[in-house]
Design a protein around this motif. Structure first.
Motif, mmCIF file in Angstrom:
data_model
loop_
_atom_site.group_PDB
_atom_site.id
_atom_site.type_symbol
_atom_site.label_atom_id
_atom_site.label_comp_id
_atom_site.label_asym_id
_atom_site.label_seq_id
_atom_site.Cartn_x
_atom_site.Cartn_y
_atom_site.Cartn_z
ATOM 1 N N CYS A 1 -19.382 -82.148 12.151
ATOM 2 C CA CYS A 1 -19.485 -83.283 11.231
ATOM 3 C C CYS A 1 -20.780 -84.054 11.458
ATOM 4 O O CYS A 1 -21.045 -84.538 12.562
ATOM 5 C CB CYS A 1 -18.292 -84.220 11.394
ATOM 6 N N GLN A 2 -21.567 -84.187 10.399
ATOM 7 C CA GLN A 2 -22.843 -84.907 10.489
ATOM 8 C C GLN A 2 -22.729 -86.354 10.007
ATOM 9 O O GLN A 2 -23.735 -87.060 9.874
ATOM 10 C CB GLN A 2 -23.903 -84.167 9.667
ATOM 11 N N PHE A 3 -21.510 -86.790 9.724
ATOM 12 C CA PHE A 3 -21.310 -88.130 9.165
ATOM 13 C C PHE A 3 -20.437 -89.014 10.050
ATOM 14 O O PHE A 3 -19.987 -90.071 9.635
ATOM 15 C CB PHE A 3 -20.703 -88.007 7.759
ATOM 16 N N ASP A 4 -20.173 -88.554 11.283
ATOM 17 C CA ASP A 4 -19.383 -89.317 12.251
ATOM 18 C C ASP A 4 -17.993 -89.641 11.716
ATOM 19 O O ASP A 4 -17.429 -90.695 12.000
ATOM 20 C CB ASP A 4 -20.116 -90.607 12.662
ATOM 21 N N ALA A 5 -17.440 -88.711 10.926
ATOM 22 C CA ALA A 5 -16.077 -88.890 10.427
ATOM 23 C C ALA A 5 -15.066 -88.286 11.390
ATOM 24 O O ALA A 5 -14.030 -88.895 11.663
ATOM 25 C CB ALA A 5 -15.934 -88.260 9.044
ATOM 26 N N ALA A 6 -15.354 -87.086 11.897
ATOM 27 C CA ALA A 6 -14.505 -86.492 12.937
ATOM 28 C C ALA A 6 -14.956 -87.057 14.282
ATOM 29 O O ALA A 6 -16.110 -86.884 14.677
ATOM 30 C CB ALA A 6 -14.619 -84.975 12.921
ATOM 31 N N GLN A 7 -14.063 -87.755 14.960
ATOM 32 C CA GLN A 7 -14.452 -88.519 16.141
ATOM 33 C C GLN A 7 -13.575 -88.186 17.349
ATOM 34 O O GLN A 7 -12.423 -87.769 17.216
ATOM 35 C CB GLN A 7 -14.359 -90.021 15.861
#
Length: 370
Positions: free
Chosen positions: A236-242
């Protein structure tokens, strides 16, 4: 058990014996020539520093290590694995850009730089270790493919492990993004839905088919299927999966030791700690606070556990620097500096576990070089 040998040189110089000369002498005295480098790939595991942090090892030292390995017939390369957090080293392109800006490039160091776990942190090899916490370790493939492991470690404080040295650089630093998740967390990742842009990359790359879109076109995890591999966090490049940051410091320290064991398993390995600019926190921050003790020197050993233990002892025996964080927290001479700064950690658990699993020996003989 016989004590491990740790070799140490201070930072005093004289004409004809500068610090790079002293580093080479240290490596030779510590026995690096006993390793057969002939036509072997030698991974030099190092931290390239985060943008804004100036405490990382100078590339001049890396160039000297490269030079020595080449003279011994080896094929060295500098390497590190991508970070789990979002920053300037979370993917290979940004990571290489950071390395080059900090002087870790072929013109300066004399060898190539390879990001160990690939473009997005998903290129790893699972090394079977069958230890207390980890049955396998997800190690960056460029490191597992290497024939020889050399670690160059900036010895300093660390907010999770108490201090960062050889074990931290080898273990946490060589883990893929999924491996870092395993060391940091005891649970499965989560989706921060406000950050999700519905690109679908996490769904496409989930081997367990545990991720799908909900009615609002946001990613959601089926925890009945999720195995906590961390692939979604890596991709994930959008920091959604954390990451869910819930691992205790003791368990994290033990997992790091197990990952370090996986890195050096069945391979010749040699380790160098630079006890300079001993900042209180990790080099992964975009700043570095002033050092807590004067610059002490450089230490080297075949045993990473003994090396880290010797460096902890040297820092604890050194005078504090007035005006450092040690003054802010009312430190008194004779106390454990790292334990005092990060009082919710116990750095000894990592070394104890490293000794238990055969990674090294906490008992050491310190050999001072002129």
């Amino acid at each position: 058990m016989e004590k491990s040998k740790v070799y140490f040189t201070n930072l005093r110089t004289k004409p004809g014996a500068n610090l790079l000369d002293k580093l080479e002498k240290l490596m030779v005295k510590a026995g690096i020539k006993d390793i057969d480098f002939k036509d072997k790939f030698a991974a030099i595991k190092i931290h390239f520093g985060e943008i804004g942090n100036l405490a990382y090892i100078r590339p001049n030292y890396a160039a000297k290590v490269v030079e020595v390995i080449k003279e011994l017939g080896g094929k060295p390369f500098l390497t590190d694995a991508n970070t789990l957090y979002s920053g300037k080293r979370a993917n290979a392109l940004d990571h290489l850009d950071t390395a080059m800006k900090h002087g870790f490039n072929p013109m300066v160091v004399g060898c190539n730089v390879i990001i160990a776990d690939g473009l997005k942190g998903t290129d790893y090899t699972e090394v079977e270790i069958n230890q207390k916490h980890c049955k396998t370790a997800k190690i960056g493939t460029a490191i597992t493919d290497a024939d020889i492991i050399i670690s160059m470690n900036h010895f300093k404080g660390h907010e999770m492990t108490g201090f960062g040295g050889a074990l931290k650089n080898l273990g946490m630093g060589s883990g893929s993004r999924g491996g870092k998740l395993e060391m940091h967390s005891a649970s499965q990742p989560k989706i921060q839905k406000d950050n999700c842009v519905a690109c679908g990359m996490c769904i496409k790359n989930c081997a367990q088919e545990a991720i799908s879109f909900d009615e609002n076109k946001k990613a959601t995890i089926d925890y009945e299927k999720c195995v906590g591999c961390g692939q979604c966090v890596a991709i994930c490049q959008f920091d959604a999966a954390q990451v869910v940051w819930n691992e205790s410091a003791d368990t994290a320290n033990e997992k790091i030791a197990e990952y370090a064991y996986a890195v050096v398993k069945d391979k010749p390995n040699f380790h160098i700690n630079f006890i300079m600019n001993v900042s209180p926190n990790c080099d992964c921050w975009d700043n570095n606070d002033m050092a807590i003790v004067p610059d002490l020197g450089i230490a080297a050993s075949f045993d990473p556990v003994a090396l880290d233990k010797a460096c902890v002892d040297m820092v604890n025996n050194a005078p504090k620097i007035n005006g450092s964080i040690l003054d802010d927290i009312h430190y008194h001479e004779g106390e454990d500096k790292f334990g005092h700064i990060h009082d919710n950690t116990n750095w000894k658990t990592g070394l104890d576990h490293g000794q238990e699993i055969g990674l090294g020996n906490e008992e050491y003989e310190l050999i001072n070089l002129i």
